[in-house]
Design an enzyme around this catalytic site. Sequence first.
Site, mmCIF file in Angstrom:
data_model
loop_
_atom_site.group_PDB
_atom_site.id
_atom_site.type_symbol
_atom_site.label_atom_id
_atom_site.label_comp_id
_atom_site.label_asym_id
_atom_site.label_seq_id
_atom_site.Cartn_x
_atom_site.Cartn_y
_atom_site.Cartn_z
ATOM 1 C CG ASP A 31 -10.626 51.086 -8.107
ATOM 2 O OD1 ASP A 31 -9.489 50.595 -8.654
ATOM 3 O OD2 ASP A 31 -10.841 51.425 -6.844
ATOM 4 N N GLY A 34 -7.674 44.775 -10.117
ATOM 5 C CA GLY A 34 -6.634 44.021 -9.622
ATOM 6 C C GLY A 34 -7.241 43.121 -8.551
ATOM 7 C CB SER A 76 -5.043 58.324 -12.473
ATOM 8 O OG SER A 76 -4.136 57.339 -11.597
ATOM 9 C CG ASN A 79 -3.635 54.511 -12.710
ATOM 10 O OD1 ASN A 79 -4.618 54.638 -13.140
ATOM 11 N ND2 ASN A 79 -3.483 54.050 -11.008
ATOM 12 N NE ARG A 205 -9.152 55.589 -2.998
ATOM 13 C CZ ARG A 205 -8.972 54.555 -2.115
ATOM 14 N NH1 ARG A 205 -9.276 54.372 -0.886
ATOM 15 N NH2 ARG A 205 -8.383 53.211 -2.423
ATOM 16 C CB SER A 207 -8.779 58.137 -7.187
ATOM 17 O OG SER A 207 -8.886 57.513 -6.349
HETATM 18 C C1 IPE Z 1 -8.686 55.145 -9.934
HETATM 19 O O1 IPE Z 1 -8.088 54.026 -9.528
HETATM 20 C C2 IPE Z 1 -7.913 55.654 -11.144
HETATM 21 C C3 IPE Z 1 -8.676 54.745 -12.270
HETATM 22 C C4 IPE Z 1 -9.816 53.882 -12.070
HETATM 23 C C5 IPE Z 1 -8.198 54.813 -13.619
HETATM 24 P P1 IPE Z 1 -7.055 53.846 -8.571
HETATM 25 O O2 IPE Z 1 -7.056 52.439 -8.281
HETATM 26 O O3 IPE Z 1 -5.618 54.265 -9.239
HETATM 27 O O4 IPE Z 1 -7.361 54.714 -7.321
HETATM 28 P P2 IPE Z 1 -6.989 54.522 -5.535
HETATM 29 O O5 IPE Z 1 -5.257 54.125 -5.813
HETATM 30 O O6 IPE Z 1 -7.616 53.460 -5.415
HETATM 31 O O7 IPE Z 1 -7.202 55.740 -5.153
HETATM 32 C C1 IPE Z 2 -8.643 49.831 -12.081
HETATM 33 O O1 IPE Z 2 -8.373 48.729 -11.565
HETATM 34 C C2 IPE Z 2 -8.011 49.968 -13.313
HETATM 35 C C3 IPE Z 2 -6.872 50.736 -13.282
HETATM 36 C C4 IPE Z 2 -6.711 51.800 -12.308
HETATM 37 C C5 IPE Z 2 -5.825 51.082 -14.415
HETATM 38 P P1 IPE Z 2 -7.276 48.542 -10.436
HETATM 39 O O2 IPE Z 2 -6.137 48.000 -11.109
HETATM 40 O O3 IPE Z 2 -6.965 49.711 -9.514
HETATM 41 O O4 IPE Z 2 -7.718 47.407 -9.553
HETATM 42 P P2 IPE Z 2 -7.533 47.196 -7.819
HETATM 43 O O5 IPE Z 2 -8.085 48.752 -7.314
HETATM 44 O O6 IPE Z 2 -6.231 47.009 -7.553
HETATM 45 O O7 IPE Z 2 -8.298 46.230 -7.488
HETATM 46 MG MG MG Z 3 -7.767 50.657 -7.821
#
Ligand code: IPE
Ligand code: IPE
Ligand code: MG
Length: 251
Positions: A31, A34, A76, A79, A205, A207
């Site tokens: 994670d 972004g 996920s 996602n 968490r 997730s």
């Molecule tokens: C969990 O990350 C899923 C993956 C890393 C693929 P998310 O960014 O989707 O989870 P939340 O929204 O923070 O719980």
């Molecule tokens: C994890 O990074 C990658 C996926 C869930 C596909 P995020 O895209 O969730 O990154 P943040 O949590 O927004 O920083």
């Molecule tokens: Mg994330």
Amino acid sequence: MNSELSAADVSDRDIQLDPARLPAHVAIIMDGNGRWARQRLLNRVLGHEKGADTVRAIVTASREIGISTLTLYAFSTENWQRSVLEVSALMSLLKKFLESEKPVMMANDIRLNAIGQIERLPDDVQNVLRAVMQATAENQGMRLNLALSYGGRAEIVRMARTIAEKAISGVLEPSSITENTIVDYLYTHDIPDPDLLIRTSGEMRISNFLLWQIAYSELYFTSTLWPDFSKEEYVNILKAYQQRERRFGAA
Ligand code: IPE
Ligand code: IPE
Ligand code: MG
């Protein structure tokens, strides 16, 4: 790297990894892509691209260290709610990753496996995924398990439906259902439970990841964003794991 880990670094600097006490199965919630991009005023997709480089590094490191199974949460079920643009960028990155890593997996004796709703992935991604899984099916060095369109609750629903159908058709006696029966109908039926679960990015968490399978996993949370996660930090987490005492409810 979070401050807790930095402190551990100092005291653990001279401690070597004990090859006899490695976790057989490491699972990682990758994670923070972004946020890594946002901190640099970049598009989220660039964070995912940098994250793919970390995936390569950690797969290679796991193989070198001697981990038997590495499960990576890549996408996920939730996602799918992200923008069409982000989802399609993630899908094409996944395809590119599979194509570029196939020779690496062959050279390093890594077997690719996937868990999740693979049928929901775009056809071209499914085709490459199946091709790489087939090509690497006999490899024994390490199992790389990608969680794609994966959700722990969806996995449990799928298991319940299958078991209910078998009970109705008379091939399964409800009173004979045990924990092993449940395991037989999970995506992970042929993989041991994770010994260690790592989550990057500071979120504390799960997730919807491997809900059944992490019942007795050791959990490790680091505030490092996935694109910044390194082999050094990974090794330090493995050392921290080796300092822990697992009791499984026994006295
Ligand atoms: C969990 O990350 C899923 C993956 C890393 C693929 P998310 O960014 O989707 O989870 P939340 O929204 O923070 O719980
Ligand atoms: C994890 O990074 C990658 C996926 C869930 C596909 P995020 O895209 O969730 O990154 P943040 O949590 O927004 O920083
Ligand atoms: Mg994330």
